[in-house]
Write a protein that holds these residues in place. Structure first.
Motif, PDB file in Angstrom:
ATOM      1  N   VAL A  32       0.832  -1.196   0.000  1.00 25.39           N
ATOM      2  CA  VAL A  32       0.000   0.000   0.000  1.00 25.39           C
ATOM      3  C   VAL A  32       0.862   1.239   0.000  1.00 25.39           C
ATOM      4  O   VAL A  32       1.798   1.356   0.788  1.00 25.39           O
ATOM      5  CB  VAL A  32      -0.923   0.016   1.229  1.00 25.39           C
ATOM      6  CG1 VAL A  32      -1.598   1.363   1.367  1.00 25.39           C
ATOM      7  CG2 VAL A  32      -1.940  -1.088   1.130  1.00 25.39           C
ATOM      8  N   LEU A  33       0.520   2.163  -0.881  1.00 24.97           N
ATOM      9  CA  LEU A  33       1.136   3.486  -0.887  1.00 24.97           C
ATOM     10  C   LEU A  33       0.028   4.462  -0.548  1.00 24.97           C
ATOM     11  O   LEU A  33      -0.874   4.685  -1.353  1.00 24.97           O
ATOM     12  CB  LEU A  33       1.726   3.790  -2.261  1.00 24.97           C
ATOM     13  CG  LEU A  33       2.571   5.054  -2.337  1.00 24.97           C
ATOM     14  CD1 LEU A  33       3.807   4.931  -1.470  1.00 24.97           C
ATOM     15  CD2 LEU A  33       2.971   5.319  -3.788  1.00 24.97           C
ATOM     16  N   ASN A  34       0.071   4.988   0.645  1.00 20.35           N
ATOM     17  CA  ASN A  34      -0.999   5.871   1.080  1.00 20.35           C
ATOM     18  C   ASN A  34      -0.834   7.265   0.537  1.00 20.35           C
ATOM     19  O   ASN A  34       0.237   7.851   0.601  1.00 20.35           O
ATOM     20  CB  ASN A  34      -1.047   5.950   2.604  1.00 20.35           C
ATOM     21  CG  ASN A  34      -1.886   4.846   3.188  1.00 20.35           C
ATOM     22  OD1 ASN A  34      -2.754   4.300   2.532  1.00 20.35           O
ATOM     23  ND2 ASN A  34      -1.618   4.506   4.419  1.00 20.35           N
ATOM     24  N   THR A  35      -1.889   7.791  -0.034  1.00 21.36           N
ATOM     25  CA  THR A  35      -1.899   9.187  -0.453  1.00 21.36           C
ATOM     26  C   THR A  35      -3.169   9.792   0.122  1.00 21.36           C
ATOM     27  O   THR A  35      -4.248   9.610  -0.421  1.00 21.36           O
ATOM     28  CB  THR A  35      -1.897   9.315  -1.989  1.00 21.36           C
ATOM     29  OG1 THR A  35      -3.013   8.565  -2.507  1.00 21.36           O
ATOM     30  CG2 THR A  35      -0.637   8.751  -2.579  1.00 21.36           C
ATOM     31  N   GLY A  36      -3.046  10.476   1.234  1.00 14.69           N
ATOM     32  CA  GLY A  36      -4.232  10.994   1.902  1.00 14.69           C
ATOM     33  C   GLY A  36      -5.066   9.830   2.402  1.00 14.69           C
ATOM     34  O   GLY A  36      -4.591   8.971   3.123  1.00 14.69           O
ATOM     35  N   THR A  37      -6.298   9.772   1.965  1.00 12.93           N
ATOM     36  CA  THR A  37      -7.157   8.670   2.376  1.00 12.93           C
ATOM     37  C   THR A  37      -7.157   7.526   1.372  1.00 12.93           C
ATOM     38  O   THR A  37      -7.820   6.532   1.558  1.00 12.93           O
ATOM     39  CB  THR A  37      -8.606   9.146   2.564  1.00 12.93           C
ATOM     40  OG1 THR A  37      -9.048   9.742   1.338  1.00 12.93           O
ATOM     41  CG2 THR A  37      -8.697  10.153   3.697  1.00 12.93           C
ATOM     42  N   ALA A  38      -6.386   7.684   0.298  1.00 15.02           N
ATOM     43  CA  ALA A  38      -6.326   6.617  -0.704  1.00 15.02           C
ATOM     44  C   ALA A  38      -5.348   5.553  -0.259  1.00 15.02           C
ATOM     45  O   ALA A  38      -4.406   5.821   0.476  1.00 15.02           O
ATOM     46  CB  ALA A  38      -5.898   7.178  -2.043  1.00 15.02           C
ATOM     47  N   SER A  39      -5.576   4.356  -0.699  1.00 19.68           N
ATOM     48  CA  SER A  39      -4.668   3.264  -0.384  1.00 19.68           C
ATOM     49  C   SER A  39      -4.433   2.458  -1.644  1.00 19.68           C
ATOM     50  O   SER A  39      -4.783   1.287  -1.715  1.00 19.68           O
ATOM     51  CB  SER A  39      -5.276   2.369   0.695  1.00 19.68           C
ATOM     52  OG  SER A  39      -5.448   3.071   1.889  1.00 19.68           O
ATOM     53  N   LYS A  40      -3.843   3.077  -2.632  1.00 22.71           N
ATOM     54  CA  LYS A  40      -3.671   2.344  -3.886  1.00 22.71           C
ATOM     55  C   LYS A  40      -2.617   1.274  -3.709  1.00 22.71           C
ATOM     56  O   LYS A  40      -1.638   1.427  -2.987  1.00 22.71           O
ATOM     57  CB  LYS A  40      -3.331   3.280  -5.035  1.00 22.71           C
ATOM     58  CG  LYS A  40      -2.000   3.977  -4.954  1.00 22.71           C
ATOM     59  CD  LYS A  40      -1.869   4.906  -6.157  1.00 22.71           C
ATOM     60  CE  LYS A  40      -0.518   5.552  -6.225  1.00 22.71           C
ATOM     61  NZ  LYS A  40      -0.416   6.506  -7.337  1.00 22.71           N
ATOM     62  N   LEU A  41      -2.860   0.174  -4.377  1.00 24.99           N
ATOM     63  CA  LEU A  41      -2.008  -0.997  -4.266  1.00 24.99           C
ATOM     64  C   LEU A  41      -0.998  -1.025  -5.401  1.00 24.99           C
ATOM     65  O   LEU A  41      -1.332  -0.779  -6.552  1.00 24.99           O
ATOM     66  CB  LEU A  41      -2.853  -2.265  -4.325  1.00 24.99           C
ATOM     67  CG  LEU A  41      -3.868  -2.465  -3.190  1.00 24.99           C
ATOM     68  CD1 LEU A  41      -4.788  -3.629  -3.509  1.00 24.99           C
ATOM     69  CD2 LEU A  41      -3.153  -2.706  -1.881  1.00 24.99           C
ATOM     70  N   THR A  42       0.234  -1.345  -5.044  1.00 25.54           N
ATOM     71  CA  THR A  42       1.260  -1.637  -6.028  1.00 25.54           C
ATOM     72  C   THR A  42       1.567  -3.119  -5.923  1.00 25.54           C
ATOM     73  O   THR A  42       1.968  -3.599  -4.857  1.00 25.54           O
ATOM     74  CB  THR A  42       2.523  -0.805  -5.787  1.00 25.54           C
ATOM     75  OG1 THR A  42       2.189   0.580  -5.856  1.00 25.54           O
ATOM     76  CG2 THR A  42       3.582  -1.109  -6.838  1.00 25.54           C
ATOM     77  N   PHE A  43       1.367  -3.818  -7.027  1.00 27.80           N
ATOM     78  CA  PHE A  43       1.453  -5.276  -7.017  1.00 27.80           C
ATOM     79  C   PHE A  43       2.821  -5.772  -7.434  1.00 27.80           C
ATOM     80  O   PHE A  43       3.518  -5.146  -8.248  1.00 27.80           O
ATOM     81  CB  PHE A  43       0.416  -5.869  -7.980  1.00 27.80           C
ATOM     82  CG  PHE A  43      -0.990  -5.796  -7.477  1.00 27.80           C
ATOM     83  CD1 PHE A  43      -1.763  -4.673  -7.705  1.00 27.80           C
ATOM     84  CD2 PHE A  43      -1.540  -6.857  -6.784  1.00 27.80           C
ATOM     85  CE1 PHE A  43      -3.068  -4.612  -7.242  1.00 27.80           C
ATOM     86  CE2 PHE A  43      -2.840  -6.802  -6.316  1.00 27.80           C
ATOM     87  CZ  PHE A  43      -3.604  -5.678  -6.544  1.00 27.80           C
ATOM     88  N   GLY A  44       3.190  -6.919  -6.889  1.00 30.53           N
ATOM     89  CA  GLY A  44       4.331  -7.646  -7.404  1.00 30.53           C
ATOM     90  C   GLY A  44       3.962  -8.318  -8.709  1.00 30.53           C
ATOM     91  O   GLY A  44       2.820  -8.255  -9.177  1.00 30.53           O
TER      92      GLY A  44
END
Lengths: 113, 118
Positions: free
Chosen positions: A92-104
């Motif tokens: 997870v890379l948090n940007t504010g309230t976002a929690s976008k996922l970076t996948f392997g």
């Protein structure tokens, strides 16, 4: 930029054997997920790891997290055919309230008799 | 009590045509994400919605891609003038807002739309 590396990319293992999938990531993160994907299907959440030293187990799968080493492992014990699938870790890379996922890249696991 | 749903499940289109992909999130989930899964690029983030606004569009690959969300619920991803490299599975996920009992706002994924551009 957050990078997530998994290895191996492909794993063929015999039933009954043990093996470990590794997930390395490049920057500090709040949490790490493991997902399973069967062919033609969506992603099924397996584990969420929230803190350093976290260990979660479900059946023959056990996941752990070392935030200092930026490493997570997914250990398979006494593999069975039903575990054949592709496994992804996601950070997870948090940007504010976002929690976008970076996948392997994913590890395609094939369990043979 | 249904999960995230997406439609269509499969879409075959000709190069140059526009397509719309739809996502229905889990009721009560205010956050909605679009991801793309392709052979060459793996799983990649496209865009994130909080309510009806999109604070993070950083993953959209070109200006041919756009998305909107209405009523804090359904989202539509539109690809204009499709190219063969747009062929992929487009996944939608939703989550509760962060904080409180849902401090780690886990994302739940839909079944995806497989897009094939001929």
């Amino acid at each position: 930029e957050l990078k997530v590396e998994q290895n191996p990319l492909f794993l063929s293992m015999q039933e009954g054997k043990n093996y470990t999938i590794y997930c390395n990531y490049s920057t500090t993160s709040d949490r790490l997920y493991w997902y399973r994907q069967d062919p033609g299907k969506s992603l099924e959440s397996l584990f969420v790891l929230l803190s350093n030293g976290a260990v979660k187990q479900e059946g023959r799968l056990m996941a752990s997290l070392d935030t200092k080493a930026r490493l997570s492992t997914l250990h398979i014990t006494a593999a069975v055919h039903d575990l054949s699938a592709t496994y992804f870790c996601a950070v997870v890379l948090n940007t504010g309230t976002a929690s976008k996922l970076t996948f392997g890249t994913g590890t395609r696991l094939q369990v043979t008799l | 009590g249904a999960g995230v749903s997406q439609s269509p499940s499969n879409k075959v289109t000709e190069k140059g045509k526009d397509v719309e992909l739809r996502c229905d999130p889990i009721s009560g989930h205010t956050a909605l994400y679009w991801y793309r899964q392709s052979l060459g690029q793996g799983l990649e983030f496209l865009i994130y919605f909080q309510g009806n606004s999109a604070p993070d569009k950083s993953g959209l690959p070109s200006d041919r891609f756009s998305a909107e969300r209405t009523g804090g619920s359904v989202s539509t991803l539109t690809i204009q003038r499709t190219q063969q490299e747009d062929s992929a599975v487009y996944l939608c996920a939703s989550s509760r807002p962060a904080g409180g009992r849902h401090a780690y706002n886990e994302q739940f994924f839909g079944p995806g739309t497989r897009l094939t551009v001929l």
